[in-house]
Each structure stands twice: as C-alpha cells, then as structure tokens.
Design an enzyme around this catalytic site. Structure first.
Site, PDB file in Angstrom:
ATOM      1  N   ASP A 239       0.831  -1.215   0.000  1.00 13.55           N
ATOM      2  CA  ASP A 239       0.000   0.000   0.000  1.00 13.55           C
ATOM      3  C   ASP A 239       0.857   1.253   0.000  1.00 13.55           C
ATOM      4  O   ASP A 239       0.410   2.315  -0.417  1.00 13.55           O
ATOM      5  CB  ASP A 239      -0.917   0.000   1.224  1.00 13.55           C
ATOM      6  CG  ASP A 239      -2.017  -1.023   1.019  1.00 13.55           C
ATOM      7  OD1 ASP A 239      -1.771  -2.215   1.275  1.00 13.55           O
ATOM      8  OD2 ASP A 239      -3.098  -0.636   0.546  1.00 13.55           O
ATOM      9  N   ASN A 249       1.657  -2.822   4.263  1.00 13.78           N
ATOM     10  CA  ASN A 249       0.701  -3.688   3.546  1.00 13.78           C
ATOM     11  C   ASN A 249      -0.299  -4.249   4.556  1.00 13.78           C
ATOM     12  O   ASN A 249      -0.198  -3.998   5.765  1.00 13.78           O
ATOM     13  CB  ASN A 249       1.464  -4.803   2.811  1.00 13.78           C
ATOM     14  CG  ASN A 249       0.592  -5.532   1.800  1.00 13.78           C
ATOM     15  OD1 ASN A 249      -0.091  -4.887   0.999  1.00 13.78           O
ATOM     16  ND2 ASN A 249       0.575  -6.841   1.830  1.00 13.78           N
TER      17      ASN A 249
HETATM   18  O1  MRU Z   1      -7.656  -3.072   3.001  1.00  9.60           O
HETATM   19  P1  MRU Z   1      -7.328  -3.415   1.564  1.00  9.60           P
HETATM   20  O2  MRU Z   1      -8.046  -4.625   1.079  1.00  9.60           O
HETATM   21  O3  MRU Z   1      -7.488  -2.225   0.657  1.00  9.60           O
HETATM   22  O4  MRU Z   1      -5.808  -3.757   1.612  1.00  9.60           O
HETATM   23  C1  MRU Z   1      -5.184  -4.176   0.429  1.00  9.60           C
HETATM   24  C2  MRU Z   1      -3.819  -4.655   0.602  1.00  9.60           C
HETATM   25  O5  MRU Z   1      -3.218  -4.530   1.650  1.00  9.60           O
HETATM   26  C3  MRU Z   1      -3.162  -5.176  -0.606  1.00  9.60           C
HETATM   27  O6  MRU Z   1      -2.335  -6.253  -0.292  1.00  9.60           O
HETATM   28  C4  MRU Z   1      -2.354  -4.029  -1.184  1.00  9.60           C
HETATM   29  O7  MRU Z   1      -3.188  -2.929  -1.467  1.00  9.60           O
HETATM   30  C5  MRU Z   1      -1.599  -4.394  -2.366  1.00  9.60           C
HETATM   31  S1  MRU Z   1      -2.674  -4.390  -3.712  1.00  9.60           S
HETATM   32  C6  MRU Z   1      -2.063  -4.501  -5.203  1.00  9.60           C
END
Ligand code: MRU
Length: 348
Positions: A239, A249
């Site tokens: 992220d 992440n």
């Molecule tokens: O809370 P989320 O589902 O938005 O979190 C997503 C993640 O942590 C993913 O692993 C991350 O965004 C990488 S996506 C290509």
C-alpha cells in the site's frame, strides 16, 4: 460462476464509474454504477473497491465525476469544486499512497488548461489513461517478476494483490499469473487474511477463476506450512513503500515476512512506482484503524461477546531487512534499499 474474460475492477463507462462490488464476492458478482463522487468516496471507505492501485484509479475517476457534476463556468470555480471533492476522496482511507497519487495527477491535469470544458474533457481522459496504464504496468511487472520464480514453486501470498486490487491483472498475483503464463508449473497458498477475508473471498476466488492451483490456509497456519516445507517463496503487494524500503501492507504481512526470514524463504513485494512514497518516514505513515465489528464477527455472524475492547489495525509495516526484493515495472530492487530505490527513481 461462469468465466468472464475481461473482468475490470473499476471502469469509466458513459460518464459513470462502474465497479465490482467486492463486499459481495465470492458469492455474487455484482457491478455498481456511480455518477456522484460522494458515492465513489463511500465505495472506497466501505471496501466496495479496495487495494492500493484500484483505489488510486477510483479516486481519479471520482474527481472526473466531480468535474462533470460541477456547475462552474470559470476555471477558478471548477478548481475549487475539484479541491473540495479531492479532500472528501482523500480522507476515505489514509494508508495507501496510490490514492493521493491518483488525486494529485488529476489535479495537475486540471490545472494545465484554461477552458472549463477542456478541463472536464482532459480530466476524464487522464483518468481513463491511468486505468489503461495500470493494466500495462501490472503486465510488465508480472513479466519482470516471473523471472524470480521457478518451475514447481509453491508460492504463499497474503491479502489480495490481484486483479481485484488493481484495474486488472494484479501486482503480486500479476507476477503469479505471468509465471504460469511463462509455462512454469506453480501452486499458490493463500492466507485467509482476517478480519475481512480478502485472501479467502478474493484471492482464492480470482486464482480459481484463472485455473491456478490454490490452497487456502488460516492465517495461523503460516508457521506450520513454512516449517513443514510446504512453501518455497512468498509474494505480497504493498500500500506504501518508503524510500528506506519499509513496506506498509495488509495487517499480518509483517508476521508472514518474519516467519519467512526464520525459515530462509525468499519474501518478495510487487508494487508499481505509484506505491512509493519518497518523502515520508515510517513514523509519519497513518495506519488505518477499522471498526471493531470486523473482528467481533465474521460477516453478519457474531463470534465474540459484547462489551470487549478490539484493536483492529488494517495495515502493518514490514522492515527492509525482511524483504528479499521489490518488483516494480522498472525492474527489481534489492538491498540496500535506500540506495537502490534512489537509483530507481533517478533513472525514471
Ligand atoms: O484493506 P485493503 O483490502 O485495501 O488492503 C489491500 C492490501 O493490503 C493489498 O495487499 C495491497 O493494497 C496491495 S494491492 C495490489
């Protein structure tokens, strides 16, 4: 569920934003349509759309809707309306840097023109271009990353960094897809990723959909599978990645990385350059805290008593010393990250 060949997570169609409602997966494949940026903000907040690159593009499309919604007849007033929408969209989720990246890129485009009509057109085109580029970037990253994986590898992944976290194809799952497309036989172990189950609901769904051999494990079985030689590589998305190589992440990534280090299993991160934050330090990054009901229940079913405390951080930080390599669309960076990430950005 029948196979739909060109599934897009988020798309611009007839001046509307169309998204897969990820809260309904894997039981129902439902598309939602928005013509108001406030609806897009709600969709990001409520995980209808989630995953760093997908929310970056959704933010950009949200601003394109705001440009259409605005009654402004001067550039100044239109920019004021866009700034207001940008603030609402930006405040939906704090950790993924791609959201700020998507919003800033649209604001820059809006500032580059003088006529109100021209700005509206340009902003829509720029957001659509960003969505197309996202797919291309993921495919390039997939090809580059696939070189790091071997025939007969069993690869662990956490959360969902697939087509559903991007416009299509995926970051970490893009690498897995490209590895399979290169002819190598691979298997995937997906963690459930409590509390919202992006691993079981989304990753297992996507991989099965694509005919990739996937086994689901509870998050608590990461140590067991590694200790019993059931995994030989790990790949996750991100992220936000800092210039120091610290990776933010989905909650639990840090545990998976620590366990991988303990068992000498390579731990890779795949993310586009839009996920890098070259300015912040680890302590500056806001970790989103989500509501307790995500932990005290599964879906609508309660699994904990009322009246207890809950700690529900959505993300954690994995330090650079646990990371074997970071795969980007411009190549793979390896330790020492401060130096290699600096070089990557100087060259691009
Ligand atoms: O809370 P989320 O589902 O938005 O979190 C997503 C993640 O942590 C993913 O692993 C991350 O965004 C990488 S996506 C290509």
């Amino acid at each position: 569920m029948s196979k739909i060949p060109s599934l897009k997570t988020v798309e611009w169609k007839d001046n509307k934003v169309v998204m897969i409602d990820q809260t309904k997966l894997p039981n129902e494949l439902v598309f939602v349509e928005y013509d108001d940026y406030n609806q897009v903000a709600d969709a990001i907040r409520n995980l209808v759309v989630r995953g760093a690159p997908a929310i970056g593009i959704s933010g950009a499309f949200g601003l394109a809707l705001a440009a259409l919604q605005s009654n402004a007849s001067t550039k100044e007033n239109l920019l004021e309306d866009l700034e207001k929408a940008k603030k609402i969209l930006f405040e939906t989720r704090p950790t993924a840097v791609n959201l700020a990246w998507g919003l800033e890129r649209i604001m820059k485009t809006a500032n580059s023109e003088d006529s109100v009509e021209q700005i509206r057109k340009l902003v829509i085109n720029e957001a659509k271009k960003m969505a197309d580029q996202d797919i291309e970037i993921n495919k390039t990253m997939g090809k580059i990353g696939s070189e790091l994986f071997d025939n007969n590898d069993t690869i662990m992944t956490h959360c969902n960094a697939g087509a559903l976290a991007t416009v299509a194809y995926g970051t970490a799952l893009g690498v897995i897809r490209a590895t399979k497309e290169s002819g190598k036989k691979i298997k995937v172990i997906a963690t459930e990723t409590r509390p919202v189950q992006q691993g079981s609901r989304l990753t297992a769904f996507e991989l099965k959909y694509d005919g990739i051999d996937v086994s689901l494990i509870p998050d608590t079985a990461v140590g067991y599978t590694m200790a019993n030689n059931l995994v030989n590589k790990v790949i996750v998305g991100a992220d936000r990645i800092l210039r120091t190589g610290h990776v933010f992440n989905k909650i639990g990534t840090y545990q998976v990385a620590t366990m991988a280090k303990q068992h000498k299993i390579p731990f890779y991160v795949a993310a586009p350059l839009s996920t890098f934050d070259m300015k912040s330090n680890p302590e500056d990054v806001i970790i989103e805290m989500r509501k307790g009901s995500e932990v005290t229940g599964i879906g609508d079913k309660k699994t904990a008593p009322d009246g207890i405390g809950v700690i529900n951080p959505a993300f954690d930080m994995t330090p650079p010393e646990l990371i074997t390599g970071i795969i980007t669309e411009k190549g793979v960076v390896k330790p020492s990250y401060e130096e290699s990430i600096k070089k990557l950005f100087e060259a691009n």
